[in-house]
Design a protein around this motif. Sequence first.
Motif, PDB file in Angstrom:
ATOM      1  N   LYS A  19      57.450  -0.483 -40.161  1.00 56.64           N
ATOM      2  CA  LYS A  19      58.408   0.129 -39.223  1.00 56.64           C
ATOM      3  C   LYS A  19      58.523   1.621 -39.485  1.00 56.64           C
ATOM      4  CE  LYS A  19      61.124  -0.744 -35.751  1.00 56.64           C
ATOM      5  NZ  LYS A  19      60.541  -1.191 -34.489  1.00 56.64           N
ATOM      6  N   SER A  20      58.289   2.037 -40.720  1.00 57.52           N
ATOM      7  CA  SER A  20      58.323   3.456 -41.060  1.00 57.52           C
ATOM      8  C   SER A  20      57.213   4.187 -40.315  1.00 57.52           C
ATOM      9  CB  SER A  20      58.126   3.660 -42.560  1.00 57.52           C
ATOM     10  OG  SER A  20      59.061   2.920 -43.304  1.00 57.52           O
ATOM     11  N   GLY A  62      66.018   1.434 -39.737  1.00 56.10           N
ATOM     12  CA  GLY A  62      66.251   0.031 -40.058  1.00 56.10           C
ATOM     13  C   GLY A  62      67.627  -0.460 -39.660  1.00 56.10           C
ATOM     14  N   CYS A  68      65.009  -6.644 -43.497  1.00 57.14           N
ATOM     15  CA  CYS A  68      64.600  -5.253 -43.307  1.00 57.14           C
ATOM     16  C   CYS A  68      64.826  -4.511 -44.608  1.00 57.14           C
ATOM     17  CB  CYS A  68      65.396  -4.598 -42.175  1.00 57.14           C
ATOM     18  SG  CYS A  68      65.011  -2.842 -41.952  1.00 57.14           S
ATOM     19  N   GLU A 118      58.817   2.848 -34.341  1.00 60.31           N
ATOM     20  CA  GLU A 118      60.037   3.074 -33.554  1.00 60.31           C
ATOM     21  C   GLU A 118      59.849   4.323 -32.695  1.00 60.31           C
ATOM     22  OE1 GLU A 118      62.134   5.791 -34.110  1.00 60.31           O
ATOM     23  OE2 GLU A 118      61.137   6.592 -35.883  1.00 60.31           O
ATOM     24  N   SER A 150      61.044  -0.413 -43.656  1.00 61.52           N
ATOM     25  CA  SER A 150      61.614   0.727 -42.930  1.00 61.52           C
ATOM     26  C   SER A 150      62.188   1.721 -43.926  1.00 61.52           C
ATOM     27  CB  SER A 150      62.703   0.234 -41.964  1.00 61.52           C
ATOM     28  OG  SER A 150      63.177   1.280 -41.167  1.00 61.52           O
TER      29      SER A 150
END
Length: 471
Positions: free
Chosen positions: A133-134, A18, A11, A165, A92
């Motif tokens: 993931k961001s 993260g 990550c 997320e 992330s």
Amino acid sequence: MSTVKVTKICCIGAGYVGGPTCAVIALRCPHVQVTIVDLNKARIDAWNSPDFKLPIYEPGLEDVVRKARDRNLFFSTDVDKGIQDADLIFVSVNTPTKKSGVGAGFAADLNYVELATRRIAAVATSNKIVVEKSTVPCRTAESMRTILEANSKPNCRFDILSNPEFLAEGTAISDLFKPDRVLIGSLQTLEGKAACSALAEVYANWVPADRILTVGLWSSELSKLAANAMLAQRISSINALSAICEATGANIDEVAHAVGFDSRVGPKFLRASVGFGGSCFQKDILNLVYLSESLHLPEVAEYWKQVVVMNEYQKRRFSKTVVDTLFNTITGKRIAVLGFAFKADTGDTRESPAITLIRDFQSEKALINVYDPQVEHEQIWADLTEASPSTPLASIQKQVSICSSALEACKNAEAVVIATEWKEFRDIDWEQVYKGMNKPAFVFDGRLLVDADKLRKIGFKVNTIGRGERM
């Protein structure tokens, strides 16, 4: 194409998303090695600290890290090794709203995403699954794929996934243990679907199959913005009604309770307050505004922009109420601001309403005492300096004092402003607070936290957001 078996995860980014996300993955997947990398050595040192003084506060996080760290969860500044070893890489990193250039004030700044993507392309020598993931604008994955393919080494393939997320700070660990849904977006090719299955298998170690949703790449990216925009819209809607309640004598709690009983609406996010904050809501709405403008949909852009406008109005309205109630001036008066984090159970201050309130009180030449149980003093000074860039820190510190307890903050104050819903503010010794304050002593409850009738019996003049009581 057969599904890749993920045994090593990297990550990039050891922040609010993260860190907790990958710590829980490591805990629930002991057969998978998880390495969280970040160039910020101080942050990594904090994650590795012997006394577990972690760089972020999140209930339950320390327990997760204690169980998994040095077993199959590792924190490192060696970004390149993390990339080289991993089968799957989460990106992330921070994506703040741009402060200059095209789209300033609305568009997301993707500089860190691009730097991370370029680093992956430069370092990787084997096939990788790269996971967004961001929180990013729609079609960011396409930009990442273009960068990776243009810079990849021979026989080195990258598959891009979107896995946004949906964590709420303060409940992030329980959200991760029992998510409403895990959303995975991929290109609808054989390779894309295989990569999607590989990540789904990781989550399947603890998440029920019916809560793992697999969709197209662009739908996944937009779903994140849409979810936060709609939640923020509910907050701005109830806050707009709170102003009407105060003007008419209605009670916003009663109105929200009645509306929430409608099964088509439901009770969540109908809690009036001084305004929403945090890293996601405002940023994601502005992102949606910019996207709408870019797609030549000005009416759609204006619609979503109004949610943010309403939020700013609520903060201004609250600070004006304080000034108006204190006989139209707070010059030289001491105001205790209880809470600096944007919400309880987090140390995060991004877009916190407290920052705006304190800036407004500063402009009225008030003296401000601040107390928050989790926010570091350095962060408070940094936020107040950023909010008033033309004012030197030394000048800010002449007006603002950071206190070590709520009781200390309230001593000799004319008014107490509750800006964050920390439980300890409900439970403090209000009779002791009253004795130490100048009279008349005012309480302005921006979080519907305290028992107003109880405080009035003590002697306080109480103003509660969204309630039409007259003092």
